[in-house]
Design an enzyme around this catalytic site. Structure first.
Site, PDB file in Angstrom:
ATOM      1  N   HIS A 109      19.991 -36.759  -5.797  1.00 20.55           N
ATOM      2  CA  HIS A 109      19.271 -36.993  -4.547  1.00 20.55           C
ATOM      3  C   HIS A 109      17.782 -36.695  -4.696  1.00 20.55           C
ATOM      4  CE1 HIS A 109      23.033 -37.713  -2.548  1.00 20.55           C
ATOM      5  NE2 HIS A 109      23.506 -36.557  -2.975  1.00 20.55           N
TER       6      HIS A 109
ATOM      7  N   LYS B 129      13.936 -14.891 -10.758  1.00 21.00           N
ATOM      8  CA  LYS B 129      13.603 -13.918 -11.817  1.00 21.00           C
ATOM      9  C   LYS B 129      12.609 -14.542 -12.794  1.00 21.00           C
ATOM     10  CE  LYS B 129      14.687 -11.283 -10.129  1.00 21.00           C
ATOM     11  NZ  LYS B 129      15.288 -10.868  -8.931  1.00 21.00           N
TER      12      LYS B 129
ATOM     13  N   GLU C 166      18.778 -17.255  -7.826  1.00 19.42           N
ATOM     14  CA  GLU C 166      18.347 -15.916  -8.227  1.00 19.42           C
ATOM     15  C   GLU C 166      17.780 -15.931  -9.657  1.00 19.42           C
ATOM     16  OE1 GLU C 166      17.643 -13.291  -6.857  1.00 19.42           O
ATOM     17  OE2 GLU C 166      17.709 -11.753  -8.404  1.00 19.42           O
TER      18      GLU C 166
ATOM     19  N   CYS D  20       0.829  -1.219   0.000  1.00 14.03           N
ATOM     20  CA  CYS D  20       0.000   0.000   0.000  1.00 14.03           C
ATOM     21  C   CYS D  20       0.858   1.260   0.000  1.00 14.03           C
ATOM     22  CB  CYS D  20      -0.871   0.038   1.250  1.00 14.03           C
ATOM     23  SG  CYS D  20      -1.863  -1.424   1.463  1.00 14.03           S
TER      24      CYS D  20
ATOM     25  N   ASN E  87      -1.563   1.696   5.821  1.00 13.81           N
ATOM     26  CA  ASN E  87      -0.652   0.661   5.331  1.00 13.81           C
ATOM     27  C   ASN E  87      -0.270  -0.198   6.530  1.00 13.81           C
ATOM     28  OD1 ASN E  87       1.274  -0.831   3.974  1.00 13.81           O
ATOM     29  ND2 ASN E  87       2.845   0.775   4.049  1.00 13.81           N
ATOM     30  N   GLY E  88      -0.312  -1.519   6.396  1.00 12.26           N
ATOM     31  CA  GLY E  88       0.058  -2.398   7.512  1.00 12.26           C
ATOM     32  C   GLY E  88      -1.099  -3.297   7.885  1.00 12.26           C
TER      33      GLY E  88
ATOM     34  N   TRP F 248      -2.925  -2.834  -1.554  1.00 10.71           N
ATOM     35  CA  TRP F 248      -2.481  -4.198  -1.873  1.00 10.71           C
ATOM     36  C   TRP F 248      -3.212  -5.084  -0.858  1.00 10.71           C
ATOM     37  CZ3 TRP F 248       0.992  -7.967   0.361  1.00 10.71           C
ATOM     38  CH2 TRP F 248       1.509  -8.889  -0.550  1.00 10.71           C
TER      39      TRP F 248
ATOM     40  N   LYS G   5       6.615  -4.449  -4.436  1.00  6.47           N
ATOM     41  CA  LYS G   5       8.038  -4.125  -4.418  1.00  6.47           C
ATOM     42  C   LYS G   5       8.580  -4.166  -2.998  1.00  6.47           C
ATOM     43  CE  LYS G   5      11.922  -2.664  -6.186  1.00  6.47           C
ATOM     44  NZ  LYS G   5      12.724  -3.720  -6.841  1.00  6.47           N
TER      45      LYS G   5
ATOM     46  N   GLU H 282       9.052 -14.806 -11.114  1.00  8.63           N
ATOM     47  CA  GLU H 282       8.280 -13.586 -10.872  1.00  8.63           C
ATOM     48  C   GLU H 282       8.043 -12.777 -12.144  1.00  8.63           C
ATOM     49  OE1 GLU H 282      10.016 -10.932  -7.941  1.00  8.63           O
ATOM     50  OE2 GLU H 282      12.019 -11.316  -8.666  1.00  8.63           O
TER      51      GLU H 282
HETATM   52  C1  AGP Z   1      13.121  -9.834  -5.927  1.00  8.06           C
HETATM   53  O1  AGP Z   1      13.058  -9.828  -7.296  1.00  8.06           O
HETATM   54  C2  AGP Z   1      11.833  -9.785  -5.258  1.00  8.06           C
HETATM   55  N1  AGP Z   1      10.988  -8.762  -5.725  1.00  8.06           N
HETATM   56  C3  AGP Z   1      11.877  -9.970  -3.756  1.00  8.06           C
HETATM   57  O2  AGP Z   1      12.305 -11.273  -3.549  1.00  8.06           O
HETATM   58  C4  AGP Z   1      12.755  -9.011  -2.927  1.00  8.06           C
HETATM   59  O3  AGP Z   1      14.099  -9.237  -3.190  1.00  8.06           O
HETATM   60  C5  AGP Z   1      12.451  -9.249  -1.432  1.00  8.06           C
HETATM   61  O4  AGP Z   1      11.098  -8.969  -1.182  1.00  8.06           O
HETATM   62  C6  AGP Z   1      13.331  -8.429  -0.525  1.00  8.06           C
HETATM   63  O5  AGP Z   1      13.178  -7.068  -0.737  1.00  8.06           O
HETATM   64  P1  AGP Z   1      14.227  -6.033  -0.164  1.00  8.06           P
HETATM   65  O6  AGP Z   1      15.532  -6.288  -0.816  1.00  8.06           O
HETATM   66  O7  AGP Z   1      13.632  -4.701  -0.477  1.00  8.06           O
HETATM   67  O8  AGP Z   1      14.299  -6.287   1.321  1.00  8.06           O
END
Ligand code: AGP
Length: 588
Positions: free
Chosen positions: A487, A468, A464, A2, A100-101, A74, A583, A471
């Site tokens: 395994h 990517k 990583e 939010c 927010n929260g 959100w 984000k 998401e």
């Molecule tokens: C990464 O592509 C993601 N959007 C997510 O995993 C992100 O890295 C994670 O939420 C941590 O965020 P931050 O680095 O702002 O703490």
């Protein structure tokens, strides 16, 4: 997550509210709303969808009034509906709230308020704040008393702004960010400096348990106990406002290309700060490195680098797992918390617990004004500039570059990270983007499952890269430590799988090549990411030779980011704003 904006100005505030919400879109949301005060009446317009869409349906920017609040929601409590969108008015309509929260005790509060005759119109936890304020304000006719009476009943984490029909904005925060902006013509209250940075660079960061009450003459700040407190005005960097796509189709691809520069920017540090950071590591008996998602992958790399180069034990712990694994955290421990936003709830909660156990907190962040940056004992910024794409790209390589710089400083240059040399190599990798786009179009039509294999320092990149792909492109992808194949995961390999093999010519090379043979024998297609070619690869992405094998992550991740971006386009997914993701994940 939010976003909140409140403005009191000398001109109609609705156009600025809508602009601010657009600038905070990157945080992720599903619905939008604005409330303004005109001729002593609060009007609310809200609905599901993107800011532009809701604005054109409901003419948000044309609402009249010199005072207003805006929100992008959100969903956490209650579905994605027009009613659940914020702002939420109280029964009389004389108070409206954006939040927010999470209010953890909202059900109990709601029951009490309903029994007093309050009428709820949404399923949200937020609406209890509006009704509590109404209850308290009706009894006291004093906004400060009403705010104190309200926050003292709320449990959970929150930042909220309430607009009163007398033209006052009142806000409070507990474990969620809230910043006041001050310009000649207006006061702002926002969850993010980007909410007002186009209008002013003068900001006051509220502390936890602060209440601010604002009208056009000024702002008063109190703690939850009602005592006056002073918060200094900080000048925030204008470059933070530089958030546009430029010549690129999406923020994500722009940010991928910015890595040529941002990996260098990450290593410019003020001497006294990096010295304090490194001294704390040297003095520590134990080092725990924590983060979430991509930042956790940096934690894995940082721990490997630290252990290998410094011969000291570094323990990576996922921030969301920290509270279950902190028995050995004590005053001899240094916790390095890594976060792009510096607002991730799991990371903040880990550092809070660690601090309570006596540990020292070091942080690596991108947003220098964030809660994590401000609460750590020492904080280093990665200087990447705003990262708008929800998927972390340049912040990841910035974090990794800074980790190299730190470890090099601690070890007299044992990794040998030279920013200009690595930047040139990244530039070369980016030059291959058209080839990666072609590879997506050739490989992907019939593929549902992608696996990425890597050993040692390549394993975090396998994780990583898979993150990517999930998401950005909504494809099932899994990073696997190559030695673990037999395994279990080998059972999944068949002609429908695509397997990326992270196989630089280093001490993992021959073992990883054997793993590649094992999957090839089951019919999977192999894409090698390597500096040496081999017939086993159905396709190969060439990476440059690195002087030290520990440096490979920075060049290996580039083609995986590009592949994920083009795969997102191929799958008609929005690479900047993936579905269901935010984000800044400010709830645990
Ligand atoms: C990464 O592509 C993601 N959007 C997510 O995993 C992100 O890295 C994670 O939420 C941590 O965020 P931050 O680095 O702002 O703490």
């Amino acid at each position: 997550m939010c976003s909140i904006i409140g403005i009191i100005g000398k001109n109609f505030v609705a156009p600025a509210l809508v602009e601010s919400l657009k600038r905070m879109e990157y945080r992720g949301y599903d619905s939008v709303g604005v409330a303004t005060l005109s001729t002593n009446r609060i009007s609310v317009r809200k609905g599901i969808g993107k800011v532009n869409q809701v604005n054109s349906n409901l003419n948000l920017a044309e609402m009249e009034g010199l005072v207003g609040i805006g929100h992008t929601r959100w969903a956490t409590h209650g579905g994605v509906t027009d009613y659940n969108a914020h702002p939420h008015p109280c029964c009389s309509g004389d108070i409206a709230v954006v939040h927010n929260g999470i209010i953890e005790n909202y059900l109990q509060l709601k029951e009490e308020l309903v029994s007093k005759g309050h009428l709820f119109r949404s399923e949200t936890d937020t609406e209890v704040i509006a009704h509590l304020l109404e209850d308290q304000y009706n009894a006291s006719r004093d906004i400060k008393v009403a705010m104190m009476g309200t926050v003292n009943q709320l449990e959970g984490s929150y930042a909220f702004v309430a607009m009163f029909a007398n033209g006052t904005l009142a806000c409070a925060r507990l474990d969620e960010p809230l910043v006041i902006g001050i310009s000649d013509n207006a006061y702002y209250a926002s969850s993010d400096v980007l909410g007002f940075l186009q209008y002013t660079d003068q900001a006051m960061f509220l502390d936890n348990r602060d209440i601010a009450i604002m009208d056009i003459t000024g702002t008063c700040i109190f703690n939850f106990g009602g005592e006056s407190v002073t918060r200094s005005v900080t000048k925030v960097a204008w470059e933070l406002a530089d958030a546009n796509k430029g010549e690129f189709a999406h923020y994500t691809i722009k940010e991928i290309f910015e890595q040529r520069i941002s990996i260098k920017a990450a290593t410019y540090q003020e001497e006294h700060k990096i010295k304090a950071f490194c001294d704390a590591i040297v003095a520590a008996g134990k080092i725990v490195v924590t983060g979430s998602g991509t930042s956790y992958h940096t934690s894995l790399i940082t721990s490997m680098l630290g252990a290998r180069v410094m011969k000291k034990r570094f323990e990576p712990v996922m921030a969301s797992e920290f509270k279950y694994n902190m028995d050995s955290v004590d005053k001899d421990t240094v916790v390095i918390a890594i976060s792009q936003s510096g607002e991730t709830a799991d990371v903040l909660s880990a550092t809070k617990l660690a601090r309570a156990a006596g540990a020292k907190i070091l942080s690596i962040v991108n947003v220098p004004t964030s809660s994590l940056a401000r609460t750590a004992d020492v904080s280093l910024g990665i200087n990447s500039g705003p990262e708008i794409g929800v998927a972390a790209t340049k912040s990841f390589t910035g974090q990794v570059s800074l980790a190299y710089a730190i470890v090099d400083r601690l070890s007299g240059g044992k990794v040998g990270f030279e920013r200009d040399v690595v930047s040139d190599k990244i530039t070369k990798m980016l030059g291959g983007s058209a080839g990666i786009e072609r590879l997506v179009n050739m490989t992907m039509p019939k593929v549902n499952d992608i696996y990425l294999l890597g050993r040692s320092i390549h394993f975090p990149i396998a994780l990583e890269g898979a993150l990517k792909m999930k998401e950005l492109a909504y494809v099932h992808a899994e990073g696997i430590a190559a030695g673990e194949l037999k395994h279990g995961p080998l059972a999944l390999m068949d002609k429908n799988a695509v397997v990326f093999v992270l196989n630089a010519d280093d001490k993992t090379y021959s073992d990883t090549l054997s793993s590649a043979h094992e999957v090839k024998a089951r019919g999977a297609k192999i894409i090698g990411i390597s500096n040496v070619s081999n017939d086993i690869y159905d396709a190969m992405i060439e990476i440059p030779k690195m002087d030290n094998e520990l440096l490979y992550p920075l060049v290996e991740i580039i083609p995986l980011q590009l592949f994920s971006y083009y795969l997102a386009l191929h799958n008609n997914a929005d690479p900047d704003f993936p579905r269901n993701l935010a984000k800044s994940v400010t709830v645990s």
